[in-house]
Design a protein around this motif. Structure first.
Motif, PDB file in Angstrom:
ATOM      1  N   UNK A 143     -12.823   1.809   1.245  1.00 48.16           N
ATOM      2  CA  UNK A 143     -12.764   1.612  -0.197  1.00 48.16           C
ATOM      3  C   UNK A 143     -12.876   2.966  -0.902  1.00 48.16           C
ATOM      4  N   UNK A 144     -12.259   3.123  -2.065  1.00 45.56           N
ATOM      5  CA  UNK A 144     -12.256   4.420  -2.748  1.00 45.56           C
ATOM      6  C   UNK A 144     -13.648   5.035  -2.922  1.00 45.56           C
ATOM      7  N   UNK A 169      -1.856   0.179   0.958  1.00 45.49           N
ATOM      8  CA  UNK A 169      -1.319  -0.149  -0.359  1.00 45.49           C
ATOM      9  C   UNK A 169      -1.208   1.127  -1.198  1.00 45.49           C
ATOM     10  N   UNK A 170      -0.036   1.440  -1.723  1.00 41.44           N
ATOM     11  CA  UNK A 170       0.141   2.731  -2.403  1.00 41.44           C
ATOM     12  C   UNK A 170      -0.711   2.895  -3.656  1.00 41.44           C
ATOM     13  N   UNK A 171      -0.966   1.817  -4.382  1.00 44.94           N
ATOM     14  CA  UNK A 171      -1.779   1.921  -5.599  1.00 44.94           C
ATOM     15  C   UNK A 171      -3.250   2.147  -5.247  1.00 44.94           C
ATOM     16  N   UNK A 172      -3.737   1.459  -4.216  1.00 46.69           N
ATOM     17  CA  UNK A 172      -5.101   1.693  -3.751  1.00 46.69           C
ATOM     18  C   UNK A 172      -5.232   3.094  -3.162  1.00 46.69           C
ATOM     19  N   UNK A 173      -4.192   3.544  -2.467  1.00 45.35           N
ATOM     20  CA  UNK A 173      -4.222   4.897  -1.895  1.00 45.35           C
ATOM     21  C   UNK A 173      -4.294   5.962  -2.983  1.00 45.35           C
ATOM     22  N   UNK A 174      -3.577   5.754  -4.063  1.00 43.37           N
ATOM     23  CA  UNK A 174      -3.643   6.705  -5.175  1.00 43.37           C
ATOM     24  C   UNK A 174      -5.039   6.722  -5.779  1.00 43.37           C
ATOM     25  N   UNK A 175      -5.675   5.554  -5.874  1.00 44.13           N
ATOM     26  CA  UNK A 175      -7.042   5.489  -6.395  1.00 44.13           C
ATOM     27  C   UNK A 175      -8.012   6.172  -5.429  1.00 44.13           C
ATOM     28  N   UNK A 201       9.618   2.476   0.540  1.00 46.96           N
ATOM     29  CA  UNK A 201       9.293   2.017  -0.813  1.00 46.96           C
ATOM     30  C   UNK A 201       7.850   2.328  -1.163  1.00 46.96           C
ATOM     31  N   UNK A 202       6.924   2.039  -0.247  1.00 42.52           N
ATOM     32  CA  UNK A 202       5.507   2.288  -0.517  1.00 42.52           C
ATOM     33  C   UNK A 202       5.239   3.778  -0.696  1.00 42.52           C
ATOM     34  N   UNK A 203       5.886   4.605   0.113  1.00 44.02           N
ATOM     35  CA  UNK A 203       5.691   6.052   0.001  1.00 44.02           C
ATOM     36  C   UNK A 203       6.153   6.564  -1.347  1.00 44.02           C
ATOM     37  N   UNK A 204       7.300   6.082  -1.820  1.00 50.10           N
ATOM     38  CA  UNK A 204       7.796   6.520  -3.122  1.00 50.10           C
ATOM     39  C   UNK A 204       6.869   6.092  -4.250  1.00 50.10           C
ATOM     40  N   UNK A 205       6.315   4.893  -4.137  1.00 50.99           N
ATOM     41  CA  UNK A 205       5.348   4.444  -5.138  1.00 50.99           C
ATOM     42  C   UNK A 205       4.091   5.303  -5.100  1.00 50.99           C
ATOM     43  N   UNK A 210       0.482   9.436  -7.523  1.00 52.18           N
ATOM     44  CA  UNK A 210      -0.351  10.623  -7.306  1.00 52.18           C
ATOM     45  C   UNK A 210       0.157  11.849  -8.057  1.00 52.18           C
ATOM     46  N   UNK A 211       1.249  11.721  -8.752  1.00 55.82           N
ATOM     47  CA  UNK A 211       1.852  12.867  -9.447  1.00 55.82           C
ATOM     48  C   UNK A 211       0.820  13.574 -10.326  1.00 55.82           C
ATOM     49  N   UNK A 212       0.804  14.893 -10.219  1.00 60.93           N
ATOM     50  CA  UNK A 212      -0.106  15.692 -11.031  1.00 60.93           C
ATOM     51  C   UNK A 212      -1.448  15.969 -10.390  1.00 60.93           C
TER      52      UNK A 212
END
Length: 368
Positions: A143-144, A169-175, A201-205, A210-212
């Motif tokens: 967990x984050x 999950x790409x959104x959880x990974x970004x968090x 697809x998940x990698x692109x999301x 994570x941009x920035x």
């Protein structure tokens, strides 16, 4: 000096922080490691080690490492272990790839070469370019907030470089990535490592989310071509790992995937010999480099230390000492990190003393 016997030992390496978790549900609390001792006709001995990260990280597994050594060992008897070129010619004539098995033998031969020369291996692989070097630690996928707390605790040991495991999950990974960055000082080096766990697809999301952020993204997809497609959609620097297995793949990583960094693991490229060859190419290409192995203990950490110490400071991103991550120590917990930095042992060869008496009986021995 001729090879008179090759002994193979097995032991378990327990992860020091409970469970090591990567993308795709890959997890383990311990790993099997293989130690090789090469004995020579003049009474010398050299040690090598190779450990896989289970059987689903790379196309290699512990029993395969040991079987590969058993196939190659008889053909190596009577050869001069200091002549690494001939050693690899003989191994390659018997087995295609199987770099993990070859790595353990290669490291043991380098240990003998250094002892024969009276020099540490780092002096024979380009010279000691840096007296000490930065180490990173992996952050198991969780967990984050749990990952952020792991980073805060390990930072107390002086570690300022972290490779956080992502690839689900790409959104959880970004968090996860944001929480880890928030837990670190501004000068920390953070790598978000998917271990090839995302599909396209998940990698692109993930890279869009994570941009920035001040982070390198490592091996988003399994194949270099897919990583290249992801990088076209990303403003984040890219590091490559699992798919870079030879010089051709290294060139693809830079010129097709636009990677600025590469992770070189000894057991993926056949040991110290392959690592310094890939390292020198990457340096010439202007890339930064992480020097490490798939897994391992004291022997692996010593081998990594010598390659890292002989790497140019401007090119070395960081290295890893797996004996900091594991509980078992066959050479007195040497080499040992200090405040997030490592050094190569300065005694001849690997520069460490393996306690063979602390090991179980050899799994097998091949002798003349």
């Amino acid at each position: 000096m001729k090879i008179a016997a090759i002994e193979v030992f097995g032991y378990q390496l327990t992860y020091a922080h409970g469970e090591y978790v990567m993308s795709g549900g890959r997890a383990a609390q311990s790993q099997a490691s293989t130690l090789v001792r090469i004995r020579t006709d003049d009474g010398q001995e050299g040690w090598g080690e190779s450990s896989t990260l289970g059987g689903t990280y790379l196309p290699a597994f512990a029993e395969g490492i040991r079987a590969g050594i058993q196939v190659m060992a008889p053909a190596l008897l009577g050869l001069d272990p200091r002549n690494l070129s001939v050693i690899h010619q003989r191994m390659n004539a018997l087995l295609l790839d199987q770099q993990g098995a070859k790595s353990a033998i290669d490291i043991a031969c380098w240990d003998l070469l250094g002892k024969a020369a009276g020099l540490p291996i780092a002096m024979l692989t380009g010279g000691i370019a840096q007296a000490d070097f930065p180490l990173y630690e992996a952050v198991p996928l969780a967990a984050p907030e749990a990952m952020a707390e792991f980073v805060r605790l390990r930072s107390l040991s002086g570690i300022n470089r972290f490779q956080l495991k992502v690839g689900n999950d790409p959104f959880e990974d970004a968090l996860r990535t944001r929480r880890v960055i928030e837990a670190c000082p501004a000068d920390a080096v953070i790598v978000a490592d998917a271990n090839g766990g995302w599909n396209l697809q998940a990698a692109m999301k993930a890279v869009s989310e994570m941009a920035g952020l001040n982070v390198l993204v490592e091996q988003p997809c399994r194949d270099t071509a897919d990583c290249a497609l992801v990088q076209r959609m990303s403003s984040l620097p890219l590091s490559m790992d699992e798919s870079v297995t030879n010089a051709a793949e290294l060139y693809r990583a830079k010129y097709e995937a636009n990677a600025c960094s590469v992770n070189i693991k000894l057991a993926r490229v056949g040991g110290i010999s392959g690592a310094i060859r890939m390292r020198d190419l990457a340096q010439d290409l202007g890339m930064t480099i992480c020097i490490e192995d798939v897994w391992g203990g004291d022997v692996t950490s010593a081998a990594v230390a010598h390659v890292a110490a002989s790497t140019r400071p401007d090119a070395l991103l960081h290295a890893s000492f797996f004996n900091d991550w594991t509980r078992e120590h066959v050479a007195g917990y040497q080499p040992r990190s200090v405040q997030g930095r490592g050094k190569a042992p300065m005694a001849p060869g690997l520069g460490i003393a393996v306690d063979a008496g602390a090991l179980d009986a050899p799994l097998f021995q091949v002798a003349g």
